[in-house]
Design an enzyme around this catalytic site. Structure first.
Site, short mmCIF file in Angstrom:
data_model
loop_
_atom_site.label_atom_id
_atom_site.label_comp_id
_atom_site.label_asym_id
_atom_site.label_seq_id
_atom_site.Cartn_x
_atom_site.Cartn_y
_atom_site.Cartn_z
N CYS A 264 -4.97 3.21 0.84
CA CYS A 264 -3.51 3.12 1.03
C CYS A 264 -3.14 1.71 1.53
O CYS A 264 -4.00 0.94 1.96
CB CYS A 264 -3.11 4.20 2.02
SG CYS A 264 -1.33 4.34 2.29
N SER B 139 -1.87 0.29 4.15
CA SER B 139 -2.19 -0.26 5.47
C SER B 139 -3.64 -0.74 5.56
O SER B 139 -3.95 -1.64 6.33
CB SER B 139 -1.92 0.77 6.56
OG SER B 139 -0.57 1.14 6.51
N HIS C 105 -3.42 -4.20 4.12
CA HIS C 105 -2.87 -5.19 5.06
C HIS C 105 -3.96 -5.70 6.00
O HIS C 105 -3.99 -6.86 6.37
CB HIS C 105 -1.74 -4.57 5.89
CG HIS C 105 -0.47 -4.36 5.12
ND1 HIS C 105 0.19 -5.37 4.49
CD2 HIS C 105 0.26 -3.26 4.89
CE1 HIS C 105 1.27 -4.90 3.89
NE2 HIS C 105 1.33 -3.62 4.12
N HIS D 16 -7.48 5.44 6.34
CA HIS D 16 -6.62 6.32 7.13
C HIS D 16 -6.08 7.49 6.31
O HIS D 16 -5.19 8.19 6.76
CB HIS D 16 -5.49 5.53 7.79
CG HIS D 16 -4.52 4.97 6.80
ND1 HIS D 16 -4.80 3.86 6.03
CD2 HIS D 16 -3.29 5.37 6.43
CE1 HIS D 16 -3.77 3.62 5.24
NE2 HIS D 16 -2.84 4.52 5.46
N CYS E 203 -1.44 10.59 4.04
CA CYS E 203 -0.51 9.49 4.34
C CYS E 203 0.59 9.36 3.30
O CYS E 203 1.72 9.76 3.53
CB CYS E 203 -1.27 8.17 4.49
SG CYS E 203 -0.17 6.82 4.93
N1 COD Z 1 11.78 -4.50 -7.01
C1 COD Z 1 11.34 -3.27 -7.39
N2 COD Z 1 10.08 -2.83 -7.18
C2 COD Z 1 9.22 -3.65 -6.57
C3 COD Z 1 9.60 -4.95 -6.15
C4 COD Z 1 10.93 -5.36 -6.40
N3 COD Z 1 11.38 -6.56 -6.04
N4 COD Z 1 8.53 -5.53 -5.55
C5 COD Z 1 7.52 -4.63 -5.59
N5 COD Z 1 7.94 -3.50 -6.21
C6 COD Z 1 7.20 -2.28 -6.46
C7 COD Z 1 5.74 -2.52 -6.89
O1 COD Z 1 5.63 -2.75 -8.28
C8 COD Z 1 5.09 -1.20 -6.48
O2 COD Z 1 5.14 -0.23 -7.52
C9 COD Z 1 5.94 -0.72 -5.30
O3 COD Z 1 7.07 -1.58 -5.23
C10 COD Z 1 5.17 -0.82 -3.96
O4 COD Z 1 4.17 0.09 -4.01
P1 COD Z 1 2.68 -0.10 -3.41
O5 COD Z 1 1.78 0.72 -4.28
O6 COD Z 1 2.39 -1.54 -3.23
O7 COD Z 1 2.78 0.56 -1.98
P2 COD Z 1 2.84 2.05 -1.43
O8 COD Z 1 3.74 2.90 -2.27
O9 COD Z 1 1.45 2.57 -1.19
O10 COD Z 1 3.51 1.79 0.02
C11 COD Z 1 4.75 1.19 0.08
C12 COD Z 1 5.23 1.02 1.54
C13 COD Z 1 6.50 0.24 1.52
C14 COD Z 1 5.52 2.39 2.15
C15 COD Z 1 4.16 0.29 2.38
O11 COD Z 1 3.85 -0.94 1.85
C16 COD Z 1 4.62 0.10 3.83
O12 COD Z 1 5.52 -0.63 4.17
N6 COD Z 1 3.93 0.81 4.69
C17 COD Z 1 4.24 0.84 6.08
C18 COD Z 1 5.11 2.03 6.34
C19 COD Z 1 4.38 3.33 6.39
O13 COD Z 1 4.94 4.38 6.29
N7 COD Z 1 3.13 3.31 6.55
C20 COD Z 1 2.38 4.52 6.66
C21 COD Z 1 0.91 4.19 6.69
S1 COD Z 1 0.47 3.35 5.26
ZN ZN Z 2 -1.11 4.87 4.49
#
Ligand code: COD
Ligand code: ZN
Ligand code: ZN
Length: 376
Positions: free
Chosen positions: A47, A49, A52, A68, A176
């Site tokens: 995932c 985090s 990161h 996690h 998560c």
């Molecule tokens: N416009 C539209 N879509 C976009 C853009 C944009 N400018 N930039 C990126 N994207 C898309 C990407 O193509 C991707 O599909 C998506 O956004 C991001 O997805 P992932 O796969 O990188 O990330 P996720 O879905 O696993 O997690 C996204 C979060 C924002 C939730 C994550 O990065 C985060 O901030 N986590 C902390 C908050 C949280 O709840 N954490 C819990 C433990 S992880």
């Molecule tokens: Zn997570």
């Protein structure tokens, strides 16, 4: 009954610095202490985090055992464990409630202060020590989960018992991303049937928001992403419209679909410019739900009058406002009834030894979710 008496040798993915990267290593795992349980991991999800941490973007106590999201089988319990027994199937949660703090007592275990003030910053368990070591040197836990391992020790409230007929590998996703996304809709925002919903960012979390919106009967459900493959998955999981925003202003297209603005918009990216657009896409009485966490010190702007004059709201959603011990078993039931699709989210399965490739899957955007499947 306390079944724990031993220290054992376990293979796990340790991260110390960005030069060495994540490394599969043999560690010593101590037996579970009071109110702790040992779990044999079946699978772990990779995932955001975790990424990161390995990218050096988040400074956490290290060396640490990564991971996690995970699920497995309880193999030993420490003294005073009341929640699970040896042999129980469990999904791990990174919010193992302390049951003592103000947030837990108020019924908000997803905001437990024990997790925020001790577990997360210290990399230790509730007694202020770690169960992991290499050659006598301590190694830290990651959010009291550390699921990239053959076996782990976690607080008893970090292991959520689930029904035994649910496949444990895929169940790892419920730790998560899926809980965070579905919970943002059903718990944080409590979206009603027929509401118009837009979701910006369709990674594992955004796609789970889309599934949550489908489950409550929202319509339309508009998915927004820069990656066409994510939009294909979004359609499959319940989006009624898909907006590819590579070089366009999402706001204009969104308002074409819902001219008066949306009832609910969800940010699942954590990017300031898109958050600001989402607030502008709200209709009267609309709610913007912020799920993503922007980078440190970022600030967003909006016209405050649109809140007071149009009864609009901005909500933050942490871990989908879930009570893991209630909501994860409910999500398992929805999945087993065929109403929640987890299998589409699993793009790849890899052994622990392929952890580097698993992070590349995440970084490149090629996979929705990669599962690290542990061979025993
Ligand atoms: N416009 C539209 N879509 C976009 C853009 C944009 N400018 N930039 C990126 N994207 C898309 C990407 O193509 C991707 O599909 C998506 O956004 C991001 O997805 P992932 O796969 O990188 O990330 P996720 O879905 O696993 O997690 C996204 C979060 C924002 C939730 C994550 O990065 C985060 O901030 N986590 C902390 C908050 C949280 O709840 N954490 C819990 C433990 S992880
Ligand atoms: Zn997570
Ligand atoms: Zn608490």
């Amino acid at each position: 009954m306390n079944t724990a008496a031993r220290t054992s040798t376990v293979r796990a993915v340790v991260f110390d610095n960005i030069v060495d990267g994540p490394t599969l290593t043999e560690l010593t795992l101590a037996a579970p202490g009071p109110e702790e349980v040992e779990v044999e991991i079946v699978a772990a999800g990779v995932c955001g985090s975790d990424y990161h941490v390995v990218a050096g973007e988040w400074d956490v106590p290290h060396p640490l055992v990564l991971g996690h999201e995970g699920a497995g089988i309880v193999t030993a319990v420490g003294p005073d464990v009341t929640t699970v027994e040896v042999g129980d199937h469990v999904v791990l949660t990174w919010a193992p409630r302390c049951n003592r703090c103000r947030q837990c007592r108020a019924g908000r275990p997803w905001q437990c202060l024990g997790v925020v003030e001790l577990i997360e910053p210290s990399g230790l368990l509730y007694d202020g020590t770690t169960r992991w070591s290499i050659g006598g040197e301590q190694v830290y836990h990651y959010s009291a989960v550390s699921s990239f391992a053959e076996r782990v020790v976690v607080p008893q409230w970090g292991a959520v018992p689930i029904r035994k007929d649910a496949p444990l590998d895929v169940a790892a996703l419920l730790s998560c991303g899926v809980a965070t996304g579905v919970g943002a809709v059903t718990n944080t925002a409590n979206v009603p049937k027929g509401a118009s919903v837009a979701v910006i960012g369709c990674g594992g979390v955004g796609l789970s928001i889309i599934q949550g919106a489908r489950l409550v009967g929202a319509d339309p459900i508009v998915a927004v992403d820069v990656n066409p493959d994510k939009l294909t998955a979004a359609r499959q999981l319940g989006a009624t419209h898909a907006l590819h925003v590579a070089d366009r202003d999402a706001l204009v297209d969104l308002l074409d679909i819902a001219p008066g603005g949306f009832d609910y918009v969800f940010d699942a990216i954590g990017r300031i410019s898109t958050i600001e657009q989402m607030i502008k896409a709200l209709g009267i009485g609309g709610t913007c739900v912020l799920v993503g966490i922007p980078s440190n010190e970022a600030t967003a702007s909006f016209d405050p009058r649109i809140l007071s004059s149009g009864s609009r709201r901005i909500l933050g959603s942490h871990y989908g406002s879930i009570d893991a011990h209630l909501d994860i078993p409910r999500l398992v039931d929805l999945w087993m009834e065929g109403r929640l699709d987890l299998d589409t989210l699993v793009s790849k399965r890899r052994p622990l030894a392929e952890v580097h490739a698993a992070f590349n899957d995440l970084r490149s955007g090629d996979a929705l979710r990669t599962l690290l499947v542990v061979e025993h």
